[in-house]
Write a protein that holds these residues in place. Structure first.
Motif, PDB file in Angstrom:
ATOM      1  N   GLY A   1      -2.193  15.217   6.146  1.00 24.39           N
ATOM      2  CA  GLY A   1      -3.154  16.285   5.906  1.00 24.39           C
ATOM      3  C   GLY A   1      -3.817  16.121   4.558  1.00 24.39           C
ATOM      4  O   GLY A   1      -3.904  15.015   4.025  1.00 24.39           O
TER       5      GLY A   1
ATOM      6  N   ASN B   1      -2.414  20.537   7.364  1.00 22.80           N
ATOM      7  CA  ASN B   1      -2.231  19.409   8.278  1.00 22.80           C
ATOM      8  C   ASN B   1      -3.559  19.031   8.921  1.00 22.80           C
ATOM      9  O   ASN B   1      -4.388  19.887   9.212  1.00 22.80           O
ATOM     10  CB  ASN B   1      -1.217  19.755   9.364  1.00 22.80           C
ATOM     11  CG  ASN B   1       0.184  19.894   8.815  1.00 22.80           C
ATOM     12  OD1 ASN B   1       0.565  19.213   7.877  1.00 22.80           O
ATOM     13  ND2 ASN B   1       0.961  20.790   9.399  1.00 22.80           N
TER      14      ASN B   1
ATOM     15  N   LEU C   1       3.616  15.198   9.057  1.00 20.44           N
ATOM     16  CA  LEU C   1       2.221  15.275   9.473  1.00 20.44           C
ATOM     17  C   LEU C   1       1.288  15.022   8.294  1.00 20.44           C
ATOM     18  O   LEU C   1       1.463  15.588   7.219  1.00 20.44           O
ATOM     19  CB  LEU C   1       1.919  16.642  10.088  1.00 20.44           C
ATOM     20  CG  LEU C   1       2.713  16.998  11.333  1.00 20.44           C
ATOM     21  CD1 LEU C   1       2.404  18.419  11.778  1.00 20.44           C
ATOM     22  CD2 LEU C   1       2.431  16.003  12.450  1.00 20.44           C
TER      23      LEU C   1
ATOM     24  N   SER D   1       3.695  16.105   1.254  1.00 22.44           N
ATOM     25  CA  SER D   1       3.574  16.827   2.527  1.00 22.44           C
ATOM     26  C   SER D   1       4.902  17.494   2.869  1.00 22.44           C
ATOM     27  O   SER D   1       5.962  16.907   2.655  1.00 22.44           O
ATOM     28  CB  SER D   1       3.142  15.877   3.650  1.00 22.44           C
ATOM     29  OG  SER D   1       4.142  14.907   3.898  1.00 22.44           O
TER      30      SER D   1
ATOM     31  N   SER E   1      -6.043  24.093  10.899  1.00 23.34           N
ATOM     32  CA  SER E   1      -4.622  24.363  10.671  1.00 23.34           C
ATOM     33  C   SER E   1      -4.455  25.351   9.517  1.00 23.34           C
ATOM     34  O   SER E   1      -5.287  25.428   8.615  1.00 23.34           O
ATOM     35  CB  SER E   1      -3.875  23.079  10.328  1.00 23.34           C
ATOM     36  OG  SER E   1      -3.908  22.186  11.405  1.00 23.34           O
TER      37      SER E   1
END
Length: 167
Positions: free
Chosen positions: A90, A59, A88, A84, A66
């Protein structure tokens, strides 16, 4: 996009690529808890997923503190999709491998990819889904009649006859 792969790859040796996007602010009023982001990577001839691929999602934007999240990927033909695990945004990592014999021995390998946003993964609703696209360029060493770069070796040095040490 600001993905990354090693500048030089060896044949049949796994390498990791990072699929990522640089951004200042990424938000939409259409995003919900069901929003997902997808990296879609098109594999050229000779490139395949190494073993299980060891795909990971991180993320945030690169570099991120992270934790890496183990995830899965799907493959249809030569297109790989990493989704994902939450809403979120990333970046993704996946292990690939290059085989010169099926890649026609090309020395420059381009890995085109794009970033998609699915507003609601439960309905596959996607409004303006393509966020960005780009490519990662790698150099592959494929031995053959014409090497792709300098070759190292051990020189053989001998004195000429009757040179008394001068060459």
């Amino acid at each position: 996009t600001n993905g990354y792969g090693p500048a030089n790859i060896d044949i049949n040796t796994p390498f990791t690529v990072r699929l990522s996007l640089s951004y200042f602010k990424l938000e939409s009023t259409l995003n919900t808890l069901n929003t997902r982001y997808i990296y879609e990577l098109t594999l050229p001839a000779g490139v395949s997923v190494a073993g299980t691929g060891n795909p990971k999602w991180i993320n945030g934007y690169f570099p991120s503190t992270s934790a890496q999240i183990a995830t899965t990927y799907t493959q249809v033909g030569n297109v790989i999709r990493i989704t994902s695990p939450s809403n979120l945004f990333g970046y993704a990592l996946i292990d690939l491998v290059y085989d010169c014999s099926t890649g026609s021995g090309i020395s420059v390998v381009n890995l085109p990819y794009k970033v998609l946003e699915i507003n609601d993964i439960t309905t596959n609703c996607a409004i303006n889904s393509d966020l960005s696209c780009g490519s990662i360029s790698l150099s592959a060493y494929c031995p053959g009649a014409c090497a792709t770069g300098p070759i190292t070796g051990i020189p053989v040095i001998r004195r000429a006859e009757n040179s008394l040490g001068w060459t």
